[in-house]
Design an enzyme around this catalytic site. Structure first.
Site, short mmCIF file in Angstrom:
data_model
loop_
_atom_site.label_atom_id
_atom_site.label_comp_id
_atom_site.label_asym_id
_atom_site.label_seq_id
_atom_site.Cartn_x
_atom_site.Cartn_y
_atom_site.Cartn_z
N LYS A 17 -45.12 104.54 -23.55
CA LYS A 17 -46.37 105.12 -23.03
C LYS A 17 -46.36 106.63 -23.25
O LYS A 17 -45.31 107.25 -23.39
CB LYS A 17 -46.55 104.83 -21.53
CG LYS A 17 -45.46 105.37 -20.59
CD LYS A 17 -45.69 106.79 -20.09
CE LYS A 17 -44.57 107.26 -19.14
NZ LYS A 17 -44.42 108.69 -19.04
N PRO A 100 -37.31 106.84 -27.87
CA PRO A 100 -36.29 107.83 -27.51
C PRO A 100 -35.91 107.73 -26.02
O PRO A 100 -36.78 107.54 -25.17
CB PRO A 100 -36.98 109.17 -27.81
CG PRO A 100 -37.98 108.85 -28.87
CD PRO A 100 -38.45 107.45 -28.57
N VAL A 101 -34.61 107.83 -25.76
CA VAL A 101 -34.11 107.68 -24.38
C VAL A 101 -34.26 109.02 -23.65
O VAL A 101 -33.93 110.07 -24.19
CB VAL A 101 -32.62 107.24 -24.42
CG1 VAL A 101 -32.02 107.19 -23.02
CG2 VAL A 101 -32.50 105.87 -25.10
N GLY A 104 -39.50 110.76 -21.65
CA GLY A 104 -40.78 110.75 -20.96
C GLY A 104 -41.75 109.73 -21.53
O GLY A 104 -42.96 109.80 -21.31
N LEU A 105 -41.21 108.76 -22.28
CA LEU A 105 -42.05 107.75 -22.93
C LEU A 105 -41.95 106.38 -22.23
O LEU A 105 -42.53 105.40 -22.69
CB LEU A 105 -41.67 107.60 -24.41
CG LEU A 105 -41.86 108.87 -25.25
CD1 LEU A 105 -41.20 108.70 -26.62
CD2 LEU A 105 -43.35 109.20 -25.43
N GLY A 107 -39.49 104.23 -21.83
CA GLY A 107 -38.77 103.14 -22.50
C GLY A 107 -38.04 102.21 -21.54
O GLY A 107 -38.18 100.99 -21.62
N GLY A 108 -37.26 102.78 -20.63
CA GLY A 108 -36.48 101.96 -19.69
C GLY A 108 -37.39 101.15 -18.79
O GLY A 108 -37.12 99.97 -18.50
N SER A 109 -38.49 101.75 -18.36
CA SER A 109 -39.45 101.05 -17.48
C SER A 109 -40.14 99.92 -18.23
O SER A 109 -40.40 98.85 -17.67
CB SER A 109 -40.51 102.03 -16.97
OG SER A 109 -39.91 103.09 -16.27
N ASP A 142 -42.92 104.00 -12.91
CA ASP A 142 -43.65 103.70 -14.15
C ASP A 142 -43.69 102.21 -14.48
O ASP A 142 -44.43 101.79 -15.38
CB ASP A 142 -42.99 104.41 -15.35
CG ASP A 142 -43.34 105.89 -15.40
OD1 ASP A 142 -44.26 106.32 -14.69
OD2 ASP A 142 -42.68 106.61 -16.18
O1 C5P Z 1 -39.39 106.01 -9.93
P1 C5P Z 1 -38.51 106.67 -10.93
O2 C5P Z 1 -37.06 106.30 -10.73
O3 C5P Z 1 -38.93 106.49 -12.33
O4 C5P Z 1 -38.61 108.24 -10.64
C1 C5P Z 1 -37.61 109.15 -11.03
C2 C5P Z 1 -37.64 110.38 -10.13
O5 C5P Z 1 -38.83 111.14 -10.39
C3 C5P Z 1 -37.71 110.05 -8.65
O6 C5P Z 1 -36.43 109.91 -8.11
C4 C5P Z 1 -38.42 111.27 -8.07
O7 C5P Z 1 -37.51 112.32 -7.88
C5 C5P Z 1 -39.35 111.69 -9.21
N1 C5P Z 1 -40.74 111.25 -9.01
C6 C5P Z 1 -41.53 111.87 -8.05
N2 C5P Z 1 -42.82 111.46 -7.87
C7 C5P Z 1 -43.35 110.46 -8.62
C8 C5P Z 1 -42.56 109.80 -9.61
C9 C5P Z 1 -41.26 110.22 -9.78
O8 C5P Z 1 -41.08 112.80 -7.38
N3 C5P Z 1 -44.61 110.09 -8.41
#
Ligand code: C5P
Length: 346
Positions: A17, A100-101, A104-105, A107-109, A142
């Site tokens: 994404k 790419p790991v 910000g794309l 990939g893992g999600s 994500d």
């Molecule tokens: O949910 P995810 O593990 O992908 O998010 C990674 C980190 O990004 C979270 O631990 C949080 O610190 C930050 N985050 C946030 N607000 C969001 C999404 C992510 O602060 N809406």
């Protein structure tokens, strides 16, 4: 009597994404941030193969930076579903990485969402994308988007997702800066300069306006970009150069994706995208080209994958049958007609 048919393996494309726009409204009580974002899937994808087995879960991946233990979100997705549905069966998950790991794309999600969809089907749980949403939310902010795909609005932590009637269709260039940036660290930096507000400005205008085509995009921005470049100051100079090349090359939008470090350009014209790709490669950057994937294309890809018969040799192949159109510079693509940057109503 016919022998019982072998359990099928499924090959699912896990698309990347980009965030066409991202606004941070404020910090939340749960430690996350309240977001308004516009998600968009693109053709660049990992291949995820899920294969049922009697018991136990295992994951393998061809990328050295992807963990094989519970640090792997795809494995956690399988565990969540196993527990949630009380499934005794196990599975093998094989991931071929192209996204790419740490870029910000998503990939893992996306891999995790593909595992949820694939095992929901193979284990006969039958929750479907809507029923899987609560599990996806527990896995990460994500993940729920990847159960939807296309052009979608993300609210709350980004995990409350609404597909948009207007679907963006165009060409993207993804510049891989090869420098993972921690999402948590970027959000922590945002807090230092954040003025909380009630509503979004630009994303609301974008979604609610009748703007069409190119005119719709310049109002969008990524409010994580400044914090991301403070977190990774070594990227600032390169990001400035990339943005310049993309804009001069005709991009309607040139932004960091999510918390970075991938930078993307969105184009109406495939030839312009190609031209900008050549200019970026000449300047020494690694660039991928991919079309957008709309909601209907995304849904068709899921249903093709889930309907597919047991694919022999699945997991040994390095390229998916679904969409092989994203390409690095140097690979001439199949000569398809440029479609332009359109916003379609679905
Ligand atoms: O949910 P995810 O593990 O992908 O998010 C990674 C980190 O990004 C979270 O631990 C949080 O610190 C930050 N985050 C946030 N607000 C969001 C999404 C992510 O602060 N809406």
């Amino acid at each position: 009597m016919r022998p019982p048919s072998k359990p099928r393996a499924l090959l699912l494309p896990a698309y990347a994404k980009i965030n066409l726009g991202l606004e941070v409204l404020g910090a939340r009580q749960d430690g996350y941030h309240e977001l308004r974002t516009l998600f968009q899937t693109i053709e660049l994808h990992d291949d995820v193969v899920v294969r049922p087995r009697a018991r136990g879960l295992a994951v393998r991946c061809d990328h050295p930076d992807v963990p094989r233990d519970e640090g792997n979100l795809a494995l956690r997705a399988a565990l969540e579903l196993q527990r949630y549905a009380g499934v005794g069966k196990g599975a093998e998950i094989a991931i071929t990485k192209r996204i790419p790991v740490g870029g910000g794309l998503g990939g893992g999600s996306s891999d995790a969402a593909a595992v949820l969809m694939g095992l929901d089907h193979l284990w006969g749980v039958g929750l479907g994308p809507a029923g899987l949403q609560p599990l996806a939310r527990r896995l990460g902010a994500d993940v729920p988007f990847f159960l939807v795909g296309g052009t979608a609005l993300g609210l709350a932590r980004g995990d409350e997702v609404y597909p948009l009637r207007r679907q963006v269709r165009g060409h993207t260039l993804i510049v891989d800066l090869g420098r993972p940036v921690s999402t948590a660290a970027v959000f922590a930096r945002v807090d230092r300069s954040l003025t909380p507000r009630e509503n979004s400005h630009t994303i609301f205008r974008f979604v609610s306006s009748d703007l069409e085509g190119l005119r719709a995009f310049p109002i969008l921005s990524n409010e994580l970009e400044r914090a991301a470049l403070e977190e990774a100051p070594d990227l600032a100079d390169r990001v400035g150069r990339i943005r310049g090349i993309l804009i001069r090359g005709g991009a309607a939008l040139a932004l960091l994706s999510g918390s970075g470090s991938s930078f993307f350009g969105l184009f109406e014209d495939g030839r312009q995208a190609q031209g900008a790709q050549s200019a970026l490669v000449a300047a020494g950057f690694i660039v991928l080209r991919a079309r957008t994937v709309s909601l209907d294309q995304y849904r068709r890809a899921w249903s093709r994958s889930l309907r597919a018969r047991r694919a022999r040799g699945v997991g040994n192949q390095s390229r998916s049958r679904h969409h092989g159109d994203h390409r690095r510079q140097g690979h001439s693509g199949r000569g398809r007609k440029a479609e332009g940057l359109r916003i379609d109503r679905v």
